[in-house]
Design a protein around this motif. Structure first.
Motif, PDB file in Angstrom:
ATOM      1  N   VAL A   1     -56.090  72.188   6.101  1.00  0.00           N
ATOM      2  CA  VAL A   1     -54.853  72.869   6.485  1.00  0.00           C
ATOM      3  C   VAL A   1     -55.082  73.541   7.832  1.00  0.00           C
ATOM      4  O   VAL A   1     -56.067  74.269   7.998  1.00  0.00           O
ATOM      5  CB  VAL A   1     -54.444  73.931   5.440  1.00  0.00           C
ATOM      6  CG1 VAL A   1     -53.147  74.626   5.862  1.00  0.00           C
ATOM      7  CG2 VAL A   1     -54.288  73.300   4.061  1.00  0.00           C
ATOM      8  N   CYS A   2     -54.216  73.279   8.789  1.00  0.00           N
ATOM      9  CA  CYS A   2     -54.280  73.954  10.082  1.00  0.00           C
ATOM     10  C   CYS A   2     -53.107  74.927  10.196  1.00  0.00           C
ATOM     11  O   CYS A   2     -51.966  74.572   9.880  1.00  0.00           O
ATOM     12  CB  CYS A   2     -54.245  72.947  11.226  1.00  0.00           C
ATOM     13  SG  CYS A   2     -55.802  72.051  11.430  1.00  0.00           S
TER      14      CYS A   2
ATOM     15  N   GLY B   1     -49.871  72.700   9.012  1.00  0.00           N
ATOM     16  CA  GLY B   1     -49.977  71.267   8.766  1.00  0.00           C
ATOM     17  C   GLY B   1     -51.078  70.969   7.767  1.00  0.00           C
ATOM     18  O   GLY B   1     -52.104  71.653   7.739  1.00  0.00           O
ATOM     19  N   VAL B   2     -50.869  69.948   6.946  1.00  0.00           N
ATOM     20  CA  VAL B   2     -51.818  69.575   5.894  1.00  0.00           C
ATOM     21  C   VAL B   2     -52.156  68.096   6.036  1.00  0.00           C
ATOM     22  O   VAL B   2     -51.264  67.263   6.229  1.00  0.00           O
ATOM     23  CB  VAL B   2     -51.220  69.819   4.488  1.00  0.00           C
ATOM     24  CG1 VAL B   2     -52.250  69.494   3.407  1.00  0.00           C
ATOM     25  CG2 VAL B   2     -50.725  71.252   4.349  1.00  0.00           C
TER      26      VAL B   2
ATOM     27  N   ARG C   1     -54.613  64.904  12.566  1.00  0.00           N
ATOM     28  CA  ARG C   1     -53.449  64.743  11.694  1.00  0.00           C
ATOM     29  C   ARG C   1     -52.918  66.095  11.215  1.00  0.00           C
ATOM     30  O   ARG C   1     -51.705  66.329  11.171  1.00  0.00           O
ATOM     31  CB  ARG C   1     -53.815  63.864  10.499  1.00  0.00           C
ATOM     32  CG  ARG C   1     -53.955  62.383  10.845  1.00  0.00           C
ATOM     33  CD  ARG C   1     -54.522  61.591   9.681  1.00  0.00           C
ATOM     34  NE  ARG C   1     -53.844  61.913   8.439  1.00  0.00           N
ATOM     35  CZ  ARG C   1     -54.442  61.923   7.243  1.00  0.00           C
ATOM     36  NH1 ARG C   1     -55.725  61.649   7.142  1.00  0.00           N
ATOM     37  NH2 ARG C   1     -53.754  62.211   6.165  1.00  0.00           N
ATOM     38  N   ALA C   2     -53.832  67.000  10.848  1.00  0.00           N
ATOM     39  CA  ALA C   2     -53.393  68.318  10.384  1.00  0.00           C
ATOM     40  C   ALA C   2     -52.730  69.102  11.510  1.00  0.00           C
ATOM     41  O   ALA C   2     -51.709  69.776  11.311  1.00  0.00           O
ATOM     42  CB  ALA C   2     -54.573  69.095   9.814  1.00  0.00           C
ATOM     43  N   LEU C   3     -53.285  69.013  12.716  1.00  0.00           N
ATOM     44  CA  LEU C   3     -52.691  69.722  13.852  1.00  0.00           C
ATOM     45  C   LEU C   3     -51.341  69.128  14.241  1.00  0.00           C
ATOM     46  O   LEU C   3     -50.431  69.856  14.654  1.00  0.00           O
ATOM     47  CB  LEU C   3     -53.647  69.686  15.048  1.00  0.00           C
ATOM     48  CG  LEU C   3     -54.821  70.661  14.985  1.00  0.00           C
ATOM     49  CD1 LEU C   3     -55.781  70.419  16.143  1.00  0.00           C
ATOM     50  CD2 LEU C   3     -54.321  72.105  15.009  1.00  0.00           C
TER      51      LEU C   3
ATOM     52  N   ASN D   1     -45.693  71.033   6.943  1.00  0.00           N
ATOM     53  CA  ASN D   1     -45.726  69.600   7.194  1.00  0.00           C
ATOM     54  C   ASN D   1     -47.000  69.009   6.609  1.00  0.00           C
ATOM     55  O   ASN D   1     -48.099  69.363   7.027  1.00  0.00           O
ATOM     56  CB  ASN D   1     -45.656  69.326   8.701  1.00  0.00           C
ATOM     57  CG  ASN D   1     -45.402  67.857   8.999  1.00  0.00           C
ATOM     58  OD1 ASN D   1     -46.266  67.033   8.775  1.00  0.00           O
ATOM     59  ND2 ASN D   1     -44.217  67.554   9.498  1.00  0.00           N
ATOM     60  N   GLY D   2     -46.841  68.111   5.652  1.00  0.00           N
ATOM     61  CA  GLY D   2     -47.998  67.504   5.006  1.00  0.00           C
ATOM     62  C   GLY D   2     -48.082  66.028   5.276  1.00  0.00           C
ATOM     63  O   GLY D   2     -47.237  65.256   4.819  1.00  0.00           O
TER      64      GLY D   2
END
Length: 261
Positions: free
Chosen positions: A151-152, A225-226, A240-242, A256-257
């Protein structure tokens, strides 16, 4: 292999200690020390134990812990309890040697790391320390076929601060969940955590951050983001997390996942 800096220690019930010590010797590893769980509490080195004993042990900064379990379903449980790595008792000699070798390297690195582990302004793990943990946990996830989520959390027009880290710590409480800080965002490492569980935790993080008081009369907004994987490398997972984090900054209250890959 085990050295004076990373001695091999086996602890658990007496019969278990004796059996595992024999297993390790049969795998060509040096004869380990076999102290009682109480005597092992303050010992640095590579600690090999079972999940039941692991649950009663306190963390030791100079130690690496390898849990040996009988059943495959217990691998994730051992990691949840704080083991750095886990393997089946019935693993091949080569697999056992590989796991012990990796644990020795980790214990030696922990015993000699000269820099502080935590970022002073925030209290989260330093970015370089966090990145090493992420790489290690990704390798474990891939080897055991377990999910790993990242998670970011990025504040908008604001640097990450200690208040945000404290809010996140109220949500993530497992020993294995780590919070890292960079100049622009916070990262939360969730080993062996499926995507749905990570999304739930991210939403809880959002609520915890919303409850923070205003800073200088202004409320800080956060993008979250997840990303979840059993295949990506650390750079791709973070990317992807960012990306999800940036996307969520434009959608009020949205986490957002990215889909698991």
């Amino acid at each position: 292999m085990p050295t004076a800096d990373a001695p091999l220690i086996v602890t658990g019930a007496p019969a278990w200690r004796a059996r595992i010590a024999d297993t390790l010797r049969d795998a060509g590893l040096p004869t380990p020390d076999t102290p009682t769980p109480t005597a092992a509490l303050s010992r640095p080195g590579v600690l090999i134990t079972d999940p039941g004993t692991l649950a009663r042990l306190t963390p030791n900064a100079g130690r690496a812990t390898l849990a040996l379990v009988r059943l495959e379903r217990d691998l994730a449980r051992a990691l949840d309890l704080g083991a750095d790595d886990a393997e089946l008792e019935s693993a091949s000699p080569a697999a056992l040697r590989a796991r012990v070798h990796a644990a020795c390297a980790l214990a030696a690195a922990r015993a000699h790391r000269p820099t502080p582990l935590h970022d002073e302004p925030t209290g989260a793990y330093r970015a370089d320390v966090f990145d090493l943990a992420l790489a290690r946990d990704l390798a474990t996830a891939e080897r055991l076929g377990l999910p790993l989520s990242l998670v970011c959390v990025a504040p908008r027009d604001h640097a990450p601060d200690a208040a945000a880290v404290t809010a996140l710590k109220r949500v993530v409480r497992r020993r294995t969940d780590l919070i890292g800080a960079s100049d622009t965002h916070l990262s939360v490492l969730l080993p062996h955590t499926p995507h749905a569980d990570a999304l739930r935790l991210a939403r809880d993080m959002r609520e915890a951050l919303r409850a923070l008081p205003a800073t200088r009369g202004r409320r800080v907004t956060y993008g979250i983001g997840v990303a979840t994987t059993v295949e990506d490398d650390a750079a791709r997972l973070t990317e992807r997390a960012l990306a999800g984090c940036r996307a969520s900054q434009g959608a009020r209250g949205h986490v957002n996942g990215d889909k698991p890959r």
